[in-house]
Design a protein around this motif. Structure first.
Motif, PDB file in Angstrom:
ATOM      1  N   PHE A   1      -5.374  30.670  -3.466  1.00  0.00           N
ATOM      2  CA  PHE A   1      -3.959  30.953  -3.679  1.00  0.00           C
ATOM      3  C   PHE A   1      -3.328  29.674  -4.237  1.00  0.00           C
ATOM      4  CE2 PHE A   1       0.413  30.901  -1.896  1.00  0.00           C
ATOM      5  CZ  PHE A   1       0.907  32.018  -2.556  1.00  0.00           C
TER       6      PHE A   1
ATOM      7  N   LYS B   1      -1.811  22.927  -5.905  1.00  0.00           N
ATOM      8  CA  LYS B   1      -3.032  22.878  -5.085  1.00  0.00           C
ATOM      9  C   LYS B   1      -3.598  24.283  -4.934  1.00  0.00           C
ATOM     10  CE  LYS B   1      -0.757  20.758  -1.896  1.00  0.00           C
ATOM     11  NZ  LYS B   1       0.298  19.987  -2.591  1.00  0.00           N
ATOM     12  N   LEU B   2      -4.888  24.346  -4.623  1.00  0.00           N
ATOM     13  CA  LEU B   2      -5.486  25.629  -4.299  1.00  0.00           C
ATOM     14  C   LEU B   2      -5.549  25.759  -2.784  1.00  0.00           C
ATOM     15  CD1 LEU B   2      -8.424  25.809  -6.861  1.00  0.00           C
ATOM     16  CD2 LEU B   2      -6.269  27.079  -6.911  1.00  0.00           C
ATOM     17  N   LEU B   3      -4.915  26.807  -2.263  1.00  0.00           N
ATOM     18  CA  LEU B   3      -4.973  27.074  -0.819  1.00  0.00           C
ATOM     19  C   LEU B   3      -5.869  28.292  -0.587  1.00  0.00           C
ATOM     20  CD1 LEU B   3      -1.183  26.499  -0.020  1.00  0.00           C
ATOM     21  CD2 LEU B   3      -3.049  24.828   0.013  1.00  0.00           C
TER      22      LEU B   3
ATOM     23  N   SER C   1      -0.738  27.028  -5.169  1.00  0.00           N
ATOM     24  CA  SER C   1       0.599  26.731  -4.674  1.00  0.00           C
ATOM     25  C   SER C   1       0.875  25.247  -4.815  1.00  0.00           C
ATOM     26  CB  SER C   1       0.683  27.143  -3.194  1.00  0.00           C
ATOM     27  OG  SER C   1       1.917  26.751  -2.651  1.00  0.00           O
ATOM     28  N   LYS C   2       1.982  24.945  -5.499  1.00  0.00           N
ATOM     29  CA  LYS C   2       2.417  23.549  -5.672  1.00  0.00           C
ATOM     30  C   LYS C   2       1.279  22.661  -6.196  1.00  0.00           C
ATOM     31  CE  LYS C   2       6.288  24.356  -3.163  1.00  0.00           C
ATOM     32  NZ  LYS C   2       7.582  23.799  -2.964  1.00  0.00           N
TER      33      LYS C   2
END
Lengths: 309, 309
Positions: A196, A201-203, A198-199
């Motif tokens: 995912f 980065k990969l979460l 986000s900002k």
């Protein structure tokens, strides 16, 4: 090989060739809460040319109603609910129309409010999900937790999607429902994106959360409702008969090869990859014809920018 | 085909044939906090016959010191630390002896106190693990969490095991370390059991938690330290030279085919499956010779009970 949309001529040709423009949202229109350049103008242009704009997202944490709020907040005006297809909506429709689950049954959710809202709108009762008690009790897990030994007999389906409120209690409860009645409750995945973004980065993505309960229960989802699965495409086509009759008048625009581009291609549409998300030009140019998108562009706003040049 | 240990004669033969008795713990000696019948007497019997008893557990939430406390609490006396091999200890030894990770480096833990204790005992510094701030901050996840953008440059290894204090923040931080430096930090799994039996239920096991971060990062663990991996067996053999020379004098006793029985068989030992855990007699009798344990028994206490008949 993919054609790069980097001239006024190519853009005019694309605008002539397609009537339906299907958009992935995150990585195409915006990154998190940051709108990408010339997005508003591109959608205005398409609408002024009487093109159908359809927004297709795998993010199940939001309902269609939430998406309308987000469009408005970012200044993208005039979008209506029937132009938005999310994996939470697609999952709710699947449970209602394909599984034909009785409204007397409850649905266990490992996921966020988006799934709850779409299911409630169809008249289903849900448990799990955003229940505050499961968040509080999960902070310090106890194997004696009453819910582990008192499964709700009315639960007739399990749905798993992305959730930021994950804990061992919720995962273990999900597992109990997946094992219940000799593993017979339908197991629905909103989508299987592993990550995912986000900002910057990969979460952890929905697919990675689903892997946990899949591996633990020894079950694979009975249905995956988000892209690249065609159930969402079939819902879109059901609403737009002329796309169904002539899918080559449709263009699927996205930032991921394995979900967005596959989704469009499998549905018989042409495809446009934008480089504002997780893919690079270098990787696109290495793809063989079977996997290469029809077009690629630096950003979706290029449709507007080259059109006006 | 497996021989059922259900007579005095067979038990006396087994007691003659083996010098080393390796025990899995949960499902063999106890279920959670409930001691199984005649376990104390069986271990006393073996010790009185000068047999070596070795306790081999995949539960990484406890250290060897914790296990000694548990043995004492349940009335199993006279066990010493060098008789206990846990996956947290095996993982710590692996990082020290095989990886030879510098003590200047830190280790990121997704797991419980057992792993922390074993690593601290070897002189390593750890982060993550039972850090209270990560539990508190995980209750309401924010993609802006400072730690997501400020990875500790001293981290030189990632270890993942069972944890009851799981949340999206910890999973996403683990993922950042797995992706860090072009995915080059060693990725150690304590064990890969998919489930964790507790109070008559199957909960989420270490292997299922590892699946999440594996799928999300696109990495498989570089080493799995618990059963059935042979690194723990090699540690045991290193301590017991005559078992190394003649593994057929050893009997591995457990309740799981895919971890315990495989662990014993791969190490060249004979195997005894007990039916107090997750396997059934019906399933055992269906196994082909390559997978069938040497023996099976209703419970480990049958060694004592038939011996005294």
């Amino acid at each position: 090989m993919s054609v790069k949309l980097d001239s006024s001529d190519k853009i005019h040709q694309v605008l002539d060739d397609y009537d339906y423009f299907l958009f992935d949202c995150d990585g195409v229109l915006w990154l998190g809460d940051h709108l990408l350049p010339s997005v508003v103008e591109t959608i205005q242009l398409l609408k002024s040319l009487n093109k159908q704009c359809i927004f297709v997202t795998n993010n199940s944490t939001k309902s269609r109603q939430d998406y309308l709020k987000k469009f408005a907040k970012l200044g993208i005006d005039g979008i209506s609910k029937d132009e938005v297809f999310g994996s939470s909506y697609a999952s709710a429709i699947y449970i209602d129309k394909i599984l034909k689950l009785s409204k007397e049954k409850k649905i266990w959710i490992l996921g966020e409010e988006g799934i709850e809202q779409e299911l409630h709108e169809l008249g289903y009762k849900t448990i799990g999900g955003t229940d505050k008690k499961l968040i509080e009790d999960g902070v310090k897990f106890s194997p004696d937790h009453e819910l582990l030994s008192n499964l709700d007999e009315k639960v007739g389906c399990v749905i798993v999607g992305l959730t930021f409120n994950l804990n061992y209690l919720k995962l273990s409860l999900t597992m109990q429902y997946l094992l219940k009645d000799n593993k017979s409750l339908p197991f629905i995945a909103t989508n299987i994106d592993s990550t995912f973004p986000s900002k910057g980065k990969l979460l952890i993505g929905a697919g990675s959360i689903i892997e946990t309960v899949s591996f633990a229960s020894g079950r694979q989802p009975d249905a995956v409702c988000g892209k690249p699965n065609q159930s969402m495409m079939n819902s879109i086509k059901a609403d737009h008969e002329s796309l169904q009759l002539n899918p080559k008048r449709g263009l699927m625009i996205g930032d991921r090869l394995n979900t967005d581009m596959k989704f469009g291609r499998d549905g018989g549409l042409d495809t446009l990859l934008v480089l504002t998300g997780i893919e690079t030009e270098e990787n696109v140019l290495k793809l063989n014809d079977g996997n290469a998108p029809t077009y690629y562009a630096n950003k979706i706003g290029d449709l507007f920018e080259y059109h006006n040049k």
